[in-house]
Structure formats: structure tokens, C-alpha cells
Enzyme design. Structure first.
Site: not given
Lengths: 379, 379
Positions: B38, B93
């Protein structure tokens, strides 16, 4: 950052590839699994959600997901570096969301910086998400984008550069005031930077009871006589600067109790700090290079110094806020992050530091209580 | 599906909540981790990608991610049930993408059905993704949406209802032709349904060498004398129906070798099947209720029968195709799924069945070789 560190960091990112991935929460090992979780079973869920869209929050990814969205127009302290420049930051936030608060966040960077287009795109993709974390969108566009999305969507929307920053600054300042034994409401506060963060910080400090705030942009203090202000800065000028101080930082900071920097490297000089009231507080939060280095600020007389960096004490970092805010909002089905929520979150954060000192005004990023406390503040 | 099963399925989805989640691929346990992944480390990655956006494919989520996008206008066999109706399918999916091919897919359902708006939104969010799987978008909009996105984006875009279906149908038909000992190129083929799937199936079968295909919409066979056809059906009429058969299914199917149904429940009657050529092939793929039930088709004379369902032999399912197509495209940095790729993928799938029989013309969904074989076909 020196060249060698930069090279090592870049090599680490290249070696790592993606820092987040997806994970299946159900098994797909046999035909039965396919029949249930895909076709034909999924048709039952689809028909149900078509009739009861509100149940998407219970039985789909919408239950626990946040889109971390940026147009790349104001990335960290790096400026307008576009969607690809923004992607590592958004992915980093998604990583923190998961690691800290078990929120399933996905980074989405936009190939547009037009505010109407951003609004349109975010509204279009909102059905799949439980919340929208806007990030690194430049002022003044960020204000209109956030306002419209908050009004027009039924899921929580928060521009973290504004409100994440404001909440963590307020938390730190509540404790810093205790350290220097001053009444929060009487603090003379100077905010350097009138962009997204500066504006939100000023407003939240006012909401928390502050009465004397001066905000500066590059041209000097905001006041109602200035004719070069956009509508957002004009509004800010009307609710701040009660003593109508004109001029620049030197004029504003004289006898001030608090400096809050959300501007740029080196903006605050030692002589500025020296001119502040005794027992002064300096939050130099420009990233990665603060408005003044902590040592210098202390030498010039500041009693409490904070930055945005992890290598100095008192790291004022949004990562203390955003995971808990969305954790709380998702858990409680909250659709707006109100001013009241922000105030409660700041107080909750501040309270986690039992005995504030000059080098400990804010909880640590690694403190496991942080997310829970902030989430609890969301109602 | 009976009411009791539906209730059980709905209860399972409600109990489950989300079926996918995110997962951190790096540790965030200490300050060093935060500094690297970060701030400030992420700034190095951001500056690099701003200057070299092409490296996003190497060092961000873009490396392995696919957006599964639908406007909910043609969901399974359920029709236009909107974004929330589509969400469970897209999430399913995404689940299959991960479970089968280790692709990090995220479901994104859109609150718009305007094709220009869909194009605009998908283009705007494309920078964060390595591929775009369009899904359950109704014809004819799906054609324009896919065409424009393929042209205008540099990542692979595939409308699975079209090409996933076409590839798996071609694979099945190559093997079915072997079973009935007929030459693929001489097959008389009838396709019921001139929407997304029917159109793509017809085109891919032609590309594979088929010479006699008749496509039907609700009004009858497509032929060049019809004046009620949109531009897409007109194009289809020009490349199919060489014998200029007019009328409906009864006229089209007489002496046909193959029936391919991508239309609706019960469209194919026993007498239709009885009128087909000897050793006929019936793919009744309407979901969840096929054009004819397998038993009935067999009784009427069909030799090879396939459906879209997992509870009958020969399940012709897109899930055999899309995970491998995107796995291959992501691995090889392929930006377009070409006709050649689709043909290779179909042949690769067909080849996995060493000795095709009437009840085994296509590999099983659980066959671990499938993804690898399809991915290998992508170049």
C-alpha cells in the site's frame, strides 16, 4: 524514495502479479453442484431476484461487495496519472478491504474523467455491488460525482479521500487536543489544501464543534471577498474564516493551535510553526513527502506531530476508516453514510487510544479493534 | 421444475449468500507489508503503470481477471428479467471461471439495456479487466455491442451466448456426424432460433464447412425474399438456405440430417423428427425445457440426441468453452477471439472424445482435460 528502493518495489509488484483474486465459496465437484449453483438451479434464484431485487443483498455477491472506483485524476500525491496509474492503489485498497474487514472489494478504474460520464457508469454497474468507494477523483468533480451518486443510488457511496480522511483527522485531533490540554471547540485551526480532503476535513471539524477554521488554497486563505473561488470553495469560505484573515499561510498560522496539511511537500516552514500558539499540533499529511518533517516541526515548537506515513509515529491513514465504514454499512444494510455516522466513527476511533500522548493519538493500522469499533459506529 | 425443488433451491441460495468472494494474494500482517503493498510502495507501481499501461497485464488484477457482464435482457430461457434477475447467472459463471480455469471473474450486471450505453460503460470499466465476457444480452443488440467492443478494446471480448454456444455445438456435431457416419459438409442442418445463439451457430458451422443450413425464427425459415427481417437476419438469410425453403419447421426439417434447437420448450414435435432423414441428429438445447424430450426424439427416430441439461446424456453446455477460451487468452495475451480460434477450440473439444457414441459426443463438464484443450486452441 531512493532509486534502489523504487527498483526493488517495482520488481516485487512485477513478480507478484495480481494482489487479489477471487475464491469460490461453494464446491463444484459433481453434477449435482452444477445443477444447484449453475443451470438449472440458478434459474430459480434469477426469477426470485427479478421479482424481489431487494433480496440481492441476501443471496448474491451484492451482500458483501464494494466497488473501489477511480478515474485516476488525483492519485495519492501523484496527480492526474489516469486509470492505469490508479489501478495499483485501488487494488491495494481492495486488498485492505479483504484483509481488514472481510469485504469483497473489486478495483474498477475508469477510462473517463468526465463527471457526468462517471456518474452514468457507476450507476450502470451499481446493481452488482453492495457499496461504492470512490477514490482519488480530483476536486471539484469529486463533489458533484459523490453528491449525485449518494442521491441517486440506494447503496452506500463514499468518497474516501474526503470522508475517510476527515474521520481519521477528527479522531486524531480529538486526542491531540487532550494531549495539549486545549478545548477542541476553541482550537484555532489552519487547513492547507482546499481540495477533496481539505473541504471534507473542514466540514467535519465544524460539525464536531470547531469554531475557528481557516482553509487555504494555493492563492491564500479562503474568504468571502475572494472572487476567484469556484462554488465549492465559495461555500467553504462562507462557513470558515470567521476572523476574515486574508493573505497566505504566514498570516493564517500566526497563533494558530493546529495545522492540518493536505497539500504538498515542504509547504510548512519552521518559522510558520514557530509563530503558532504554544503547545501546537501539526498534522502534515501530504504523501509520500509531508508538509514538514516531524523532527523539524518538533524543533520549531510543535508538541504533537502526525503524518500519513508508517515510518513516523501518529499515522493518520484512511485505512483506519474505510474498511470499518463499509463493513458496518454492509452488515446493517445502511444505504447512506451520514454526518452523524462520520462523527460517531471518529469518536469511536479516538476512544480506542485510552491515554493519548504526543506520540500516540491514533490507533495503529494493525490494531484489530479498529474495524469493529468503526463498523459499530455505522447505524 | 416442481415447486418443492424450487423452494429448496431458493433456500440454498438464501442460506449461501454470495457464491464467490475475494482473497488476498499477499500478506498484510506488519507495517512492512503495508509500506510495500500500500502506501508508499504502491506509488512506485502507480507511476510505472501511468508510463507503461501495457504492464498492467503483468502487475495488477488485469493479469487474470474477466468481467462477466449482462444487461439482463435475455437471461437463460427466462427472457428480459433485468440486472437483478441476471446476477445469479453471472455470479455462477464467475464461480465456474474460478473453479474450472482459475480465472478471477467478477459479475457486473448493468442498469441499462441501451446498446450505446452498454458499449460506453464497458469501455469505461475495461482498464481494470483482462477480458470481457458478455452474457445474456438479447439479439439484435448483442451483435452491435460485441462488434463495437471487439473493435474498440484491446482486451478479448466474447459474447458467450453466441460463440460459446457455437463452439460447443460444432464440437458435438463433428462427433455426432461420425456416429451416424455422415460427412459433415453434406449435412442438411436446421437451426430453430435466429437470435444470438442461432446466428453464431449458423456462422460457425458454415466456417467449418457446412453447406446446407436453414435457420428459422418465429415467423418461419429465413430466406432472401422475406421483407420483415432486420439487418442481421437479412445477412443470415443471404448465407444460408441455399435451397430457398419457405414455410415453417415442417417444411424445413423434411429430410434434414440435423436439428439444432436454441429456441423454446416443445418446438420440435415427434412428427417433425419422423420426417427427418434416417440416422438423424437432434440437439434440443432450450433451457431448462428442451425443444423435445430425448426419449420422445429417440422414439420418433433420432439416433443422436443432445440437450443443455445435466440430467440427460450429451450435455451441450457453454461451460465447456468459456473458461478455457479466457484462460488461453489471458495466458497468451491474446486480444481477439478469432473465427480460427473458435474452429480450433471446437475441434479440440471434439477430439477429447476418443470414440464418439450416440450417448457420448461431447466431453463431460467434470472432465479435467477440457479447459486445457480449449485454452491450447487460443493463439
Amino acid at each position: 524514495m531512493d532509486t534502489k528502493s523504487s527498483k526493488n518495489i517495482l520488481a516485487a509488484f512485477k513478480k507478484q502479479g495480481a494482489r487479489i483474486e477471487t475464491k469460490a465459496r461453494v464446491k463444484l465437484s459433481g453434477k449435482k453442484d452444477f445443477s444447484l449453483w449453475y443451470t438449472p438451479g440458478v434459474g430459480v434464484a434469477s426469477l426470485h431476484l427479478a421479482a424481489h431485487p431487494e433480496d440481492a443483498r441476501k443471496m448474491s455477491v451484492k451482500k458483501n461487495s464494494v466497488a473501489v472506483i477511480s478515474d485516476g485524476s488525483a492519485v495519492l500525491g501523484l496527480g492526474n496519472i489516469g486509470p492505469y496509474g490508479a489501478l495499483p492503489v485501488m487494488e491495494g485498497k481492495a486488498l485492505i478491504f479483504k484483509a481488514k474487514a472481510n469485504v469483497d472489494a473489486w478495483p474498477i478504474v475508469l477510462d473517463t474523467q468526465d463527471p457526468e460520464e462517471i456518474i452514468r457508469v457507476v450507476k450502470a454497474i451499481a446493481p452488482s455491488f453492495g457499496g461504492i468507494n470512490l477514490e482519488d477523483i480530483a476536486a471539484p468533480n469529486c463533489f458533484e460525482v459523490e453528491k449525485r451518486l449518494v442521491e441517486e443510488l440506494t447503496i452506500p457511496v463514499m468518497h474516501d479521500d474526503q470522508h475517510g480522511t476527515a474521520i481519521v483527522v477528527l479522531a486524531g485531533l480529538l486526542n491531540a487536543a487532550k494531549v495539549v490540554k486545549k478545548n477542541f471547540k476553541n482550537l484555532k485551526i489552519v487547513i492547507s489544501g482546499a481540495g477533496a480532503a481539505g473541504t471534507a476535513v473542514a466540514k467535519l471539524l465544524l460539525a464536531a464543534g470547531a469554531t475557528d477554521i481557516i482553509v487555504l488554497d494555493r492563492a491564500g486563505t479562503l474568504h468571502t471577498d475572494r472572487e476567484d473561488l469556484n462554488v465549492y470553495k465559495k461555500e467553504l469560505a462562507m462557513i470558515t474564516n470567521p476572523r476574515m484573515i486574508t493573505g497566505g499561510l504566514a498570516e493564517a498560522i500566526e497563533k494558530a493551535d493546529v495545522f492540518i496539511g493536505v497539500s504538498g511537500k515542504g509547504v510548512l516552514k519552521a518559522e510558520h510553526v514557530a509563530s503558532m500558539a504554544p503547545r501546537s499540533i501539526v498534522f502534515a499529511m501530504a504523501n509520500p513527502d509531508p508538509e514538514i518533517l516531524p523532527d523539524e516541526a518538533k524543533k520549531a515548537g510543535a508538541e504533537v506531530v502526525a503524518t500519513g506515513r508508517s515510518d513516523f509515529p501518529n499515522q493518520i491513514n484512511n485505512a483506519l476508516v474505510f474498511p470499518g465504514i463499509f463493513r458496518g454499512a454492509l452488515d446493517k444494510g445502511v444505504s447512506k453514510i451520514t454526518e452523524e455516522t462520520k462523527l460517531r466513527a471518529a469518536r469511536a476511533l479516538a476512544t480506542l487510544v485510552a491515554k493519548p500522548t504526543a506520540v500516540k493519538i491514533i490507533p495503529d493500522l494493525l490494531d484489530a479493534r479498529v474495524v469493529k469499533a468503526v463498523a459499530k459506529a455505522v447505524r
